[in-house]
Design an enzyme around this catalytic site. Structure first.
Site, PDB file in Angstrom:
ATOM      1  N   ASP A 146     -36.937 -37.200 -41.690  1.00 31.74           N
ATOM      2  CA  ASP A 146     -37.279 -35.939 -41.038  1.00 31.74           C
ATOM      3  C   ASP A 146     -38.753 -35.568 -41.079  1.00 31.74           C
ATOM      4  O   ASP A 146     -39.411 -35.425 -40.041  1.00 31.74           O
ATOM      5  CB  ASP A 146     -36.435 -34.802 -41.621  1.00 31.74           C
ATOM      6  CG  ASP A 146     -36.459 -34.774 -43.149  1.00 31.74           C
ATOM      7  OD1 ASP A 146     -37.067 -35.665 -43.764  1.00 31.74           O
ATOM      8  OD2 ASP A 146     -35.848 -33.843 -43.722  1.00 31.74           O
ATOM      9  N   ARG A 162     -43.259 -29.408 -53.632  1.00 35.43           N
ATOM     10  CA  ARG A 162     -42.780 -28.219 -54.330  1.00 35.43           C
ATOM     11  C   ARG A 162     -43.824 -27.640 -55.287  1.00 35.43           C
ATOM     12  O   ARG A 162     -44.100 -26.439 -55.259  1.00 35.43           O
ATOM     13  CB  ARG A 162     -41.498 -28.544 -55.106  1.00 35.43           C
ATOM     14  CG  ARG A 162     -40.316 -28.957 -54.234  1.00 35.43           C
ATOM     15  CD  ARG A 162     -39.117 -29.306 -55.105  1.00 35.43           C
ATOM     16  NE  ARG A 162     -38.027 -29.898 -54.328  1.00 35.43           N
ATOM     17  CZ  ARG A 162     -36.788 -29.402 -54.292  1.00 35.43           C
ATOM     18  NH1 ARG A 162     -36.483 -28.304 -54.951  1.00 35.43           N
ATOM     19  NH2 ARG A 162     -35.852 -30.007 -53.592  1.00 35.43           N
ATOM     20  N   GLU A 220     -41.247 -35.114 -54.015  1.00 36.05           N
ATOM     21  CA  GLU A 220     -40.669 -33.835 -54.401  1.00 36.05           C
ATOM     22  C   GLU A 220     -41.654 -32.977 -55.188  1.00 36.05           C
ATOM     23  O   GLU A 220     -41.778 -31.769 -54.941  1.00 36.05           O
ATOM     24  CB  GLU A 220     -39.395 -34.057 -55.224  1.00 36.05           C
ATOM     25  CG  GLU A 220     -38.250 -34.675 -54.440  1.00 36.05           C
ATOM     26  CD  GLU A 220     -37.608 -33.692 -53.452  1.00 36.05           C
ATOM     27  OE1 GLU A 220     -38.070 -32.547 -53.365  1.00 36.05           O
ATOM     28  OE2 GLU A 220     -36.654 -34.096 -52.770  1.00 36.05           O
ATOM     29  N   GLU A 252     -33.779 -24.811 -42.983  1.00 29.76           N
ATOM     30  CA  GLU A 252     -34.322 -25.365 -41.741  1.00 29.76           C
ATOM     31  C   GLU A 252     -34.028 -24.520 -40.506  1.00 29.76           C
ATOM     32  O   GLU A 252     -34.894 -24.342 -39.635  1.00 29.76           O
ATOM     33  CB  GLU A 252     -33.807 -26.796 -41.536  1.00 29.76           C
ATOM     34  CG  GLU A 252     -34.430 -27.828 -42.468  1.00 29.76           C
ATOM     35  CD  GLU A 252     -33.862 -27.782 -43.862  1.00 29.76           C
ATOM     36  OE1 GLU A 252     -34.528 -28.263 -44.805  1.00 29.76           O
ATOM     37  OE2 GLU A 252     -32.732 -27.253 -44.023  1.00 29.76           O
TER      38      GLU A 252
END
Length: 685
Positions: free
Chosen positions: A451, A323, A319, A587
């Protein structure tokens, strides 16, 4: 027991100071005989517990408990002695210095690790020199015995056909005896539990860097300068609407949560995740791309004066990489401002200890201040997507700094995952950082926890100028696996969707909204020379993702959808109550952006405009900002009271790019977007 020993062990039983005669003394043996059986049992129990406590404490000291009570002079003297010994040592002094110190970074005001059991405490320079020299000599002998002529510990070979249970040749960065101990603990289910006393997953040492790459020359194709802060009059009306929405959210965040990670617009409060001003850093390049100069100046000032990573805080490697590290690097590339490069380097160095795991799979979490890395608290496994969605950022950091240690670290991970057994290119969603193996019974999905593994296969190939075919080959194999195992049509409308394999075997018609990145990624692959049918699949999946919005009363997609398989079904989409929330995810609009860039078909802009209008209607908060909502099937959904940073970093950014007609704004032959929509340059080698 002899009389002499009895006298030696005798104890006084007199406590009355006013006694005229000296108190009588009785032996321990007589006292023991006078005790009741219960009293004797209690004493024995205390002795046994004390012994067990000692056995527990000694390994804790061995695994890195810190020394206490040392003054600055003692620490400084020890550091100077270690530096001197390590400098003169043969076979890699710097490496052995790190081994002796037992950590990655060393500051005078920080504490050293405790010595191992049996070693003398290093309180003087002479003691330190002697022990350090002894350690180095012993380590050299072991290395020479293992592989003569080696200057560094031998690197294990990658296992191509390794069974899921961890068999086959061992892979790791630890000595065989320590690694075997960890593997045995993991097989017994003892690694990563809450009660692991925070020792087994401790990683304070210097990363064992792989050998330096053969090609250290990194070149980036020249990107034409773009005047981001002079777009007035160039924006379309729809882009202006996106800019207004961003300013609306930014103004509320600045008023109520400035400098904090997350904003709660309903209660007008804030919360922390990493403690690094996440919303600001994640939004930096969005401010640039949208041309918001005053807002950008405020954000830059905060980064320059307030942003620090010296935080005693555990952060998730994935994360914070996508980010924060991604945001800093992207902003550096767009502006050329060295401030963001310096912050990125600082953060990257603090994350490197994650790679010092027993296998080539990085630990999921690390403390920014202490550099202690560990597996997640909920168990020994990391998410597959998390350990394989850090590569774009770390590679770019190497290219920016001309220091290949970051890229070498993530290439070791990529090569290891490449060598693991898969199901026609498809991977389980959990991988163990201690054994290096997939959890064979875990789900296979293109949704949560799986994903972006597939996304980064393609994007790494593109980022490296299409020079590392391992990534392209793995992506092609994975898409073939999708067509074989996961691709189905719903009933009655024959919407094409990507399902899941529960336990790696049983098909489920479940599709996360997260999967809607896939059509855009497949379209990107097609534009870079991959098979034509990839684009055909991309078009149909884009339509499906849009229908997940259009068929809801709010025109907003739920988090998860199940597709009907019944021949007589009247509805294609089944939404369960726990899955009906919307988190402002990007997305679908991401894929709409790619499809419009590659086709010029304005229907994709119109789809995006419908979604944007729904965001304005149902997620906009009257007192400022936007919030995720509970139920997209309700006529008037309630708020969840949270503005996700990715709404500013990704969703609004992709909408802005989708609604524009200027393809020179972040050209896709010059930039590749990371998983958080931060654009990083494509390199020619």
């Amino acid at each position: 027991m002899s009389g002499a020993k009895r006298d030696f062990l005798s104890i006084s039983l007199g406590f009355d100071d006013e006694q005229k005669e000296p108190p009588k003394r009785q032996s321990v043996w007589r006292v023991w005989k006078r005790l009741s059986s219960l009293q004797r049992s209690v004493i024995c129990l205390i002795i046994v517990l004390g012994g067990l406590s000692a056995l527990y404490i000694l390994p804790a000291i061995h695994h890195g408990n810190r020394l206490s009570g040392e003054d600055a002079k003692s620490v400084k003297d020890r550091r100077q002695a270690v530096d001197k010994v390590a400098h003169n040592a043969d076979n890699g002094g710097e490496f052995f210095k790190d081994k002796i110190l037992g950590r990655q970074n060393f500051n005078d005001n920080q504490q050293l690790q405790a010595p191992q059991p049996g070693m003398p405490r290093l309180n003087k320079q002479d003691d330190l020199k002697r022990v350090a020299k002894q350690q180095i000599n012993e380590y050299n002998k072991r290395l020479q015995k293992q592989r003569p002529g080696m200057r560094r510990p031998p690197q294990p070979k990658l296992v191509v056909d390794r069974p899921p249970n961890g068999g086959g040749e061992e892979v790791g960065l630890l000595p065989p005896d320590e690694k075997q101990e960890i593997l045995e603990r993991d097989e017994n289910g003892d690694v990563g539990k809450e009660d692991d006393n925070e020792k087994d997953d401790n990683v304070d040492g210097q990363l064992n860097q792989p050998d330096k790459g053969a090609d250290p020359d990194f070149n980036v194709d020249a990107v034409p300068p773009y005047d981001y802060f002079n777009q007035e009059g160039k924006r379309t009306e729809r882009q202006e609407a996106v800019v207004d929405a961003f300013r609306y959210a930014w103004k509320a965040y600045k008023k109520y949560a400035w400098g904090h990670d997350e904003f709660h617009p309903i209660t007008r409060t804030h919360s922390e995740w990493f403690g690094v001003g996440l919303t600001i850093v994640d939004s930096l390049d969005t401010l640039v791309i949208l041309g918001l100069k005053p807002e950008y100046d405020d954000a830059r000032e905060w980064v320059a004066t307030e942003l620090t990573f010296e935080k005693d805080k555990d952060v998730n490697l994935f994360e914070i990489t996508i980010r924060v590290l991604g945001g800093l690097l992207a902003t550096y590339h767009l502006t050329g401002d060295d401030l963001f490069k310096e912050k990125a380097v600082d953060l990257g160095n603090r994350l490197l200890p994650c790679f010092n795991s027993p296998s080539h799979v990085p630990f999921s979490d690390v403390n920014l201040m202490t550099s202690r890395a560990h597996a997640p608290r909920w168990g020994p496994d990391s998410s597959t997507s998390e350990v394989t969605t850090i590569q774009l950022e770390f590679r770019d950091l190497s290219r920016v700094t001309k220091d290949d240690k970051y890229e070498n670290s993530i290439m070791t991970v990529s090569k290891h995952i490449h060598g693991l057994p898969k199901k026609d290119g498809l991977v389980p969603i959990f991988v163990n950082a201690n054994t290096g193996s997939f959890r064979g019974t875990s789900t296979i999905t293109f949704g949560a926890r799986g994903d972006s593994y597939y996304e980064y296969l393609l994007k790494q190939w593109i980022q490296t100028g299409k020079t590392i075919n391992m990534f392209k080959d793995d992506f092609l194999e994975a898409i073939d696996g999708v067509k074989k195992h996961l691709l189905r049509e719903s009933s009655p409308s024959k919407l094409l969707y990507v399902g899941e394999l529960l336990g790696g075997r049983t098909f489920s018609p479940k599709m996360d909204h997260l999967v809607c990145y896939l059509p855009g990624t497949m379209a990107l692959g097609y534009k870079n020379g991959l098979p034509d049918d990839h684009f055909d699949i991309a078009k149909r999946l884009t339509e499906t993702c849009y229908q997940m919005y259009a068929r809801m009363p709010t025109k907003l997609s739920p988090e998860i959808v199940y597709f009907s398989q019944a021949a007589q079904s009247k509805e294609d989409l089944i939404v369960k109550a726990p899955d009906a929330h919307n988190l402002l995810r990007p997305e679908t609009v991401e894929s709409l952006f790619y499809m419009y860039r590659f086709t010029g078909d304005k229907k994709y802009q119109d789809m995006g405009w419908t979604i944007f209008q729904a965001f304005l209607k149902h997620t906009k908060v009257e007192n400022g900002g936007f919030s995720s909502i509970h139920n997209v099937k309700a006529g008037k959904p309630t708020f969840r009271d949270k503005l996700e940073s990715f709404f500013l970093a990704e969703t609004l950014k992709y909408l802005y790019l989708l609604f524009g007609d200027d393809n020179s704004l972040i050209p896709l032959d010059k930039f590749v977007f990371n998983s958080e929509a931060h654009p990083l340059p494509i390199y020619s080698s």
